[in-house]
Design a protein around this motif. Structure first.
Motif, PDB file in Angstrom:
ATOM      1  N   LEU A 174      -4.331  -0.882   3.166  1.00 14.25           N
ATOM      2  CA  LEU A 174      -4.265  -1.164   4.601  1.00 14.25           C
ATOM      3  C   LEU A 174      -3.847  -2.606   4.853  1.00 14.25           C
ATOM      4  O   LEU A 174      -3.087  -2.897   5.787  1.00 14.25           O
ATOM      5  CB  LEU A 174      -5.621  -0.872   5.246  1.00 14.25           C
ATOM      6  N   VAL A 220      -0.576   1.110  11.960  1.00 14.68           N
ATOM      7  CA  VAL A 220      -1.384   1.604  10.836  1.00 14.68           C
ATOM      8  C   VAL A 220      -2.363   2.664  11.322  1.00 14.68           C
ATOM      9  O   VAL A 220      -2.495   3.744  10.722  1.00 14.68           O
ATOM     10  CB  VAL A 220      -2.136   0.447  10.149  1.00 14.68           C
ATOM     11  N   ARG A 224      -2.231   6.707  10.379  1.00 11.63           N
ATOM     12  CA  ARG A 224      -3.377   7.365   9.757  1.00 11.63           C
ATOM     13  C   ARG A 224      -3.859   8.530  10.613  1.00 11.63           C
ATOM     14  O   ARG A 224      -4.224   9.592  10.102  1.00 11.63           O
ATOM     15  CB  ARG A 224      -4.508   6.359   9.553  1.00 11.63           C
TER      16      ARG A 224
END
Length: 319
Positions: A174, A220, A224
């Protein structure tokens, strides 16, 4: 008549002014006109791979030079770097696609010169609509360059290769994704190069740096949430368009208000599935989405802005 000393000083200033213009061109990749930002962006390119720096500079020089030769410096576009950034990106994209060679350098020269023509056309066509050119000329030229010439398999960008991930990303993944989302604007693969780009934005504008960081984080989380492959998320392949969208809407074209900040977040979220869909469409032909998702998302959200009866609308003058 000027004295000999004045003539020498004038000649000395011209190369400095020229390099400042070229640094502006590199900085304008991320919608900045700060020469120090351009210098840091250039440092990030060389930190990742010295060839990226060389080809990025080559594209910038040719695109800016072609625009100057064609006398397209209306409203100070040359001095602001607005004629160089597409050439910079084309130079890097062509290198990534074909690898370093004499043929690649020649193609970069030709492609960067074409960018200046397309930029002039885009300014004329989009100006009456009040929309900025952004990286559309680069996207058009890079799309042709990606499909037409045979590629060097060893130099094929990661975005053109299918990946799969069975497990979720680690905290390190991440962290890399956050940095690589920013670095992939320049095709950078090393996470620390992305941090250098972020520092360059900070030198130009704290607002732009915060927007880029938020755009990366939003990308991000969005990637996800919709279940995209963890390894591709970590490489920044789904987030670089969101970074540019956030900079454009939250730090460049819209006035800074809570409403426009939320509007920019929504646009950044929308750019992630658009990037995914665009990749799926162009991959079979060996293409790449490049920054088309950024261009299209920003155009749509800016076009809708005047219809929003909210603070910060309509937006500032398009570039």
């Amino acid at each position: 008549m000027p004295t000999a000393g004045q003539a020498v000083r004038t000649m000395g200033r011209r190369p400095i002014a020229a390099w400042r213009t070229h640094l502006h061109g590199i900085a304008q990749v991320a919608l900045s006109a700060n020469p120090w930002t351009g210098l840091l962006f250039l440092a990030a390119l060389f930190a990742d791979d010295w060839r990226l720096g060389v080809y990025g500079v080559l594209g910038t020089l040719v695109s800016t030079g072609a625009a100057a030769a064609l006398r397209t410096d209306w409203d100070g576009r040359l001095s602001q770097g607005l004629e160089g950034y597409c050439g910079c990106l084309v130079g890097i994209a062509t290198l990534v696609r074909l690898g370093a060679s004499g043929r690649t350098a020649l193609l970069v020269v030709l492609a960067a010169a074409v960018c200046s023509i397309l930029t002039a056309a885009a300014v004329r066509l989009l100006g009456p609509l009040g929309l900025p050119v952004l990286t559309a000329p680069y996207c058009l030229v890079a799309a042709v360059m990606a499909i037409a010439p045979p590629s060097n398999a060893a130099a094929t960008p990661a975005s053109a290769t299918a990946h799969a991930a069975a497990t979720g990303p680690s905290m390190a993944d991440l962290g890399h994704a956050f940095c690589d989302n920013i670095g992939q604007v320049f095709f950078l693969e090393k996470w620390y190069a992305g941090l250098i780009v972020l520092v360059g934005l900070l030198v130009s504008s704290r607002r732009a740096a915060v927007a880029a960081a938020c755009g990366s984080a939003v990308a991000v989380l969005t990637a996800r949430a919709i279940g995209l492959p963890a390894d591709r998320i970590a490489e920044g392949l789904y987030g670089y368009n969101a970074v540019l969208v956030a900079i454009a809407l939250a730090a460049t074209f819209l006035a800074p208000t809570p409403w426009t900040a939320g509007y920019a977040v929504l646009a950044a979220v929308a750019s992630v599935p658009l990037t995914t869909a665009w990749t799926a469409v162009v991959q079979p032909s060996g293409g790449s989405p490049f920054t088309w998702p950024f261009v299209v998302t920003t155009w749509l959200f800016l076009a809708a802005a005047p219809a929003m009866d909210r603070p910060g609308m309509p937006y500032e003058k398009a570039k």
